[in-house]
Design a protein around this motif. Structure first.
Motif, PDB file in Angstrom:
ATOM      1  N   GLU A 124      43.816  56.765  -9.265  1.00 15.46           N
ATOM      2  CA  GLU A 124      44.747  56.287  -8.550  1.00 15.46           C
ATOM      3  C   GLU A 124      44.554  56.529  -7.153  1.00 15.46           C
ATOM      4  O   GLU A 124      44.770  55.614  -6.341  1.00 15.46           O
ATOM      5  N   ARG A 131      50.400  51.969  -7.669  1.00 16.28           N
ATOM      6  CA  ARG A 131      51.140  52.234  -9.015  1.00 16.28           C
ATOM      7  C   ARG A 131      52.141  51.199  -9.614  1.00 16.28           C
ATOM      8  O   ARG A 131      52.326  50.807 -10.706  1.00 16.28           O
ATOM      9  N   GLN A 132      52.749  50.479  -8.635  1.00 14.99           N
ATOM     10  CA  GLN A 132      53.500  49.429  -8.970  1.00 14.99           C
ATOM     11  C   GLN A 132      52.971  48.318  -9.703  1.00 14.99           C
ATOM     12  O   GLN A 132      53.031  47.867 -10.762  1.00 14.99           O
ATOM     13  N   SER A 188      51.756  49.490 -13.027  1.00 18.00           N
ATOM     14  CA  SER A 188      52.833  49.403 -13.980  1.00 18.00           C
ATOM     15  C   SER A 188      53.027  48.142 -14.522  1.00 18.00           C
ATOM     16  O   SER A 188      53.186  47.683 -15.785  1.00 18.00           O
ATOM     17  N   GLU A 189      52.826  47.131 -13.826  1.00 14.47           N
ATOM     18  CA  GLU A 189      52.971  45.780 -14.088  1.00 14.47           C
ATOM     19  C   GLU A 189      51.876  45.316 -15.156  1.00 14.47           C
ATOM     20  O   GLU A 189      52.109  44.915 -16.333  1.00 14.47           O
ATOM     21  N   GLU A 209      50.335  47.610 -17.011  1.00 14.23           N
ATOM     22  CA  GLU A 209      50.433  48.313 -18.141  1.00 14.23           C
ATOM     23  C   GLU A 209      51.437  47.663 -19.102  1.00 14.23           C
ATOM     24  O   GLU A 209      51.232  47.330 -20.296  1.00 14.23           O
ATOM     25  N   ASN A 210      52.511  46.968 -18.552  1.00  8.58           N
ATOM     26  CA  ASN A 210      53.589  46.201 -19.271  1.00  8.58           C
ATOM     27  C   ASN A 210      52.816  44.829 -20.061  1.00  8.58           C
ATOM     28  O   ASN A 210      53.296  44.627 -21.137  1.00  8.58           O
ATOM     29  N   ARG A 232      47.818  53.826 -19.910  1.00  6.60           N
ATOM     30  CA  ARG A 232      47.654  55.133 -19.040  1.00  6.60           C
ATOM     31  C   ARG A 232      47.564  56.428 -19.837  1.00  6.60           C
ATOM     32  O   ARG A 232      48.727  56.534 -20.646  1.00  6.60           O
ATOM     33  N   THR A 275      43.347  55.953 -16.370  1.00  9.12           N
ATOM     34  CA  THR A 275      43.783  54.796 -16.532  1.00  9.12           C
ATOM     35  C   THR A 275      42.627  53.992 -17.162  1.00  9.12           C
ATOM     36  O   THR A 275      41.526  53.918 -16.850  1.00  9.12           O
ATOM     37  N   GLN A 288      59.419  50.641 -25.059  1.00 10.96           N
ATOM     38  CA  GLN A 288      59.588  51.711 -24.056  1.00 10.96           C
ATOM     39  C   GLN A 288      60.903  52.499 -24.389  1.00 10.96           C
ATOM     40  O   GLN A 288      61.820  51.973 -24.762  1.00 10.96           O
ATOM     41  N   GLN A 321      64.428  52.469  -9.406  1.00 13.17           N
ATOM     42  CA  GLN A 321      63.401  52.548 -10.436  1.00 13.17           C
ATOM     43  C   GLN A 321      64.557  52.280 -11.950  1.00 13.17           C
ATOM     44  O   GLN A 321      64.133  51.715 -12.901  1.00 13.17           O
ATOM     45  N   GLU A 331      64.693  49.355 -14.523  1.00 15.09           N
ATOM     46  CA  GLU A 331      64.661  49.465 -16.305  1.00 15.09           C
ATOM     47  C   GLU A 331      66.010  48.691 -16.695  1.00 15.09           C
ATOM     48  O   GLU A 331      65.589  47.918 -17.507  1.00 15.09           O
TER      49      GLU A 331
END
Lengths: 232, 232
Positions: free
Chosen positions: A27, A42-43, A46-47, A49-50, A56, A62, A231, B43, B47
């Motif tokens: 990262e 990271r944001q 994260s998207e 990843e979703n 990760r 990653t 999640q 954050q 969620e």
DNA sequence: CAGTGGTCTAGACCACTGT
DNA sequence: CAGTGGTCTAGACCACTGA
């Protein structure tokens, strides 16, 4: 265009050129390379990843996902659905009318009984063959002149381009039912056919119901695939 | 317990006491109140937004969702599913065996043909009545001694408590089919019954397939509800 | 042990809403 | 205009992985 958004696009470009399960740079390096802070990066990650484009592993790194795994989240639009399956979507409008909301429809659309709505019944085709019977209701107030539009195309395209309505999420209920005589005639199925009945409500970002409908698909030609995140 | 997680719990407590569409305090105040930075709070809020417990409107504030809208994301576990519907889940094991993976099963589990797997067939009951026939396959290597466990309960509870396996996401495909004679017998349905056939693959956080199975539900007793996000 | 992703902070500034 | 959520930063420290 936000920086996070731009980073996301650049990451997608980069990932396209990589193999499944290949390791991405750490990262801290990626952030430097993309000219963004680590938090911003990271944001974006994260998207992705979703959406299961990457995954990760703490303490390791990653990785790029199998291409196979990532697709199929969005459904809802018949036209888009058929296109993704390599079929040509078609439409025959069976019925269009104003009506007064009552019972389940009023409840789903969260309007008082007696509110003016538009009601639309369409036969949807795939490569010219009947695929699904669709019965849609919308609050008239939100969509002036809707019945005068060309309704042979994607309803969602009309909602977006003409009325500026964006759908944020969808609630769907699926049942299996046996075809009635009328449904057999419209869908051109055999004597004992199982059908997939999908009832859906579409909401905007403020959780207001925008549209609801029931779609009845031929069981022998259609299936419904989707992913669920667990999640937490 | 991370601070974000703790904030999340406290927010949920607070939201429970509020009405639908009621306005929450501004982020800066909430953060102060919960003893956390605004970023951390955001954050937690994000969620909750994804789970549709709240929704946010730029320039205005953060609001509590209708209770109605938020539920139903997780499915997968028959036992949990029935419990949520207020029914008592039951199980009759029809068949348990070792087998060699082939064809679609090998492909879904991402193992070479001929890999040792466990195969499990169960009749699932709701309030004592047949609801669904389940046929499950798992890679034997990951679950030593699985067939010696008590398989009359939730398989997912066993995977988690005995083998420490957490399911991260699920891919499901739904079809409508007409019952075969054997299925009619097991499910005790009438002559022409429509059934819901759900094929699912469960993955862990590293995208490894952990388990796959086909569940065949009675169309007259079962429906399948879920939400889809269309972010972006 | 060094290297990775995960959490958290305090603060600055932007973009949108309604008065 | 003041007030809200949205974006972004630089840096500190934690928790986990594998050699």
């Amino acid at each position: 265009m936000t920086k996070t958004r731009k980073a996301r696009e650049e990451l997608l470009e980069r990932i396209k050129t990589m193999k499944a399960n290949e390791l991405l740079p750490r990262e801290r390096d990626l952030a430097l390379e993309l000219g963004i802070s680590r938090s911003g990066l990271r944001q974006a990650l994260s998207e992705l990843e979703n959406e299961r484009v990457i995954y990760r592993v703490r303490g390791k790194g990653t990785y790029v996902s199998d291409k196979q795994i990532s697709k199929r989240t969005f459904i809802t639009s018949f036209t888009r659905d058929m296109t993704e399956r390599g079929l040509v979507a078609g439409t025959r409008v069976l019925h269009r009318a104003q009506a007064l909301a009552s019972g389940e429809v009023a409840q789903d659309l969260d309007v008082p009984e007696g509110t003016l709505i538009y009601s639309l019944q369409r036969l949807r085709l795939a490569d010219g063959e009947p695929m699904c019977i669709e019965h849609v209701q919308l609050p008239a107030e939100l969509f002036p002149e809707l019945l005068r539009q060309d309704l042979d195309t994607s309803l969602y395209d009309i909602l977006q381009s003409r009325y500026g309505i964006e759908i944020a999420f969808t609630r769907q209920t699926i049942r299996a039912v046996v075809a009635t005589a009328e449904q057999r005639r419209l869908l051109a199925t055999g004597r004992t056919a199982a059908l997939l009945e999908v009832t859906r409500i579409n909401f905007d970002a403020r959780h207001r119901p925008i549209e609801r409908g029931v779609s009845i698909y031929r069981g022998d030609r259609y299936d419904f695939t989707f992913n669920t995140n667990h999640q937490n």
